[in-house]
Design an enzyme around this catalytic site. Structure first.
Site, mmCIF file in Angstrom:
data_model
loop_
_atom_site.group_PDB
_atom_site.id
_atom_site.type_symbol
_atom_site.label_atom_id
_atom_site.label_comp_id
_atom_site.label_asym_id
_atom_site.label_seq_id
_atom_site.Cartn_x
_atom_site.Cartn_y
_atom_site.Cartn_z
ATOM 1 N N GLU A 197 0.855 -1.189 0.000
ATOM 2 C CA GLU A 197 0.000 0.000 0.000
ATOM 3 C C GLU A 197 0.890 1.237 0.000
ATOM 4 O O GLU A 197 1.894 1.253 0.715
ATOM 5 C CB GLU A 197 -0.907 -0.027 1.238
ATOM 6 C CG GLU A 197 -1.838 -1.246 1.203
ATOM 7 C CD GLU A 197 -2.755 -1.374 2.411
ATOM 8 O OE1 GLU A 197 -2.739 -0.485 3.275
ATOM 9 O OE2 GLU A 197 -3.489 -2.375 2.483
ATOM 10 N N HIS B 85 -7.654 1.413 1.867
ATOM 11 C CA HIS B 85 -7.551 1.032 3.285
ATOM 12 C C HIS B 85 -8.366 1.990 4.166
ATOM 13 O O HIS B 85 -7.842 2.612 5.097
ATOM 14 C CB HIS B 85 -6.085 0.970 3.746
ATOM 15 C CG HIS B 85 -5.885 0.054 4.924
ATOM 16 N ND1 HIS B 85 -4.764 -0.715 5.098
ATOM 17 C CD2 HIS B 85 -6.680 -0.218 5.996
ATOM 18 C CE1 HIS B 85 -4.873 -1.406 6.227
ATOM 19 N NE2 HIS B 85 -6.037 -1.118 6.785
#
Ligand code: NAD
Length: 294
Positions: free
Chosen positions: A253, A270
């Protein structure tokens, strides 16, 4: 008491931490220098708490993770030095369950595609017809705090809920537990993941798992990225074996990978715990832990 907060924190949550009266060092330029005389280190998911970091922090009594997963903390290294590792397990439960539910509903009604096609000037009424979740079977992999709360919300929408979770497991009036993952894969229209990341859950959804799912099954992941093998998901979504996937979490990420090319995979960055309410609860739980150490 010196408390180092190394990752970004919601201002309201930080306020709760400051109310403890501890000396707060927020996002220091050098984490190594800041923790060298700190008693508490507060992290979210970005900071990696390594053996090297804790070995340079002789006064550290506790590492507090604002959130649930502890996979960014070397727990063994902390244990060896007598450093307590704590988290805020209940703070984001409702936020994640609501995100998973919103991904299930948005995917069933093509909300994500409808938004983008309209922004591009088209009116795809026929192509974007969806399906109702009422009467569909939701398969939950992991039925802890988040999974079992999602089960209640899904049952209220008229979904049948199957769950796979090795014992001990939550008593539930809404979940029908199955004894194997295969059973869950065979019978579920929508599969939602709510397991922690561990050696036993890494790559849990791999090519073999996708081959056992109903043709066109939908996969939702708000747990941790590595629970899904992203290459296998790419193949399964390209071939149509998996009808659609909605992902909040990724191996790396921010995610920049090839799943972004696919029209039947949807993304959130997220956002599971990203609600005002969850952030304040995280701050309150961290503050309570700090007070208990004072
Ligand atoms: P929890 O500990 O309450 O529940 C996890 C459940 O998974 C437990 O009941 C456990 O027995 C079960 N489990 C463990 N291994 C399993 C396996 N191999 N197969 C099936 N079940 C298994 O945790 P929770 O609060 O419900 O959170 C679940 C996960 O959600 C967290 O570990 C975290 O990774 C993730 N999470 C994501 C976000 C986000 O922002 N997207 C936020 C919070 C939590």
């Amino acid at each position: 008491m010196k408390v180092v907060v190394s990752d970004s924190m919601n201002p309201g949550a930080l306020e709760k931490v400051k109310e403890t009266g501890a000396e707060i060092v927020y996002k220091p330029d050098s984490l190594e220098d800041a923790v060298s005389d700190a008693e508490v280190l507060v992290v979210r998911s970005a900071t990696k708490v390594t053996e090297g970091l804790v070995s340079g922090a002789p006064s550290l009594k506790a590492v507090i993770r604002g959130g649930v997963g502890l996979d960014n903390i070397d727990q063994e290294a902390c244990k060896k030095r007598g450093i307590e590792v704590a988290n805020t397990p209940g703070a984001s439960t409702n936020a994640v369950a609501e995100l998973a539910l919103s991904l299930i509903l948005a995917t069933s009604r093509n909300v994500q595609k409808a938004h983008f096609t309209m922004k591009q000037g088209s009116w795809e009424k026929k192509a974007l017809a969806g399906y109702e979740v009422k009467g569909k079977t939701l398969g939950l992999v992991g039925c802890g705090r988040i999974g079992s709360l999602l089960a209640e919300k899904a049952a209220a929408l008229g979904m049948n809920v199957l769950g796979f979770n090795p014992p001990p497991r939550h008593e539930s009036t809404t979940i029908t537990y199955v004894e194997s993952l295969d059973e869950l894969f065979w019978d579920s229209d929508i599969i939602s993941l709510h397991v922690p990341l561990s050696p036993s859950t890494e790559n849990l959804l791999n090519a073999e798992a996708f081959s056992k799912m109903k043709e066109g099954a939908v996969v939702i992941n708000t747990s941790r990225g590595p629970v899904i093998n992203e290459d296998a998901l790419y193949d399964a979504c390209s071939s149509g074996r998996v009808g659609a996937a909605a992902l909040d979490v990724f191996w790396e990420e921010p995610y920049k990978g090839k799943l972004l090319e696919l029209e039947n995979v949807f993304f959130t960055p997220h956002l599971g715990a990203s609600t005002a309410e969850a952030q304040i609860r995280i701050g309150e739980e961290i503050a309570a832990k700090i007070r208990s150490l004072m």
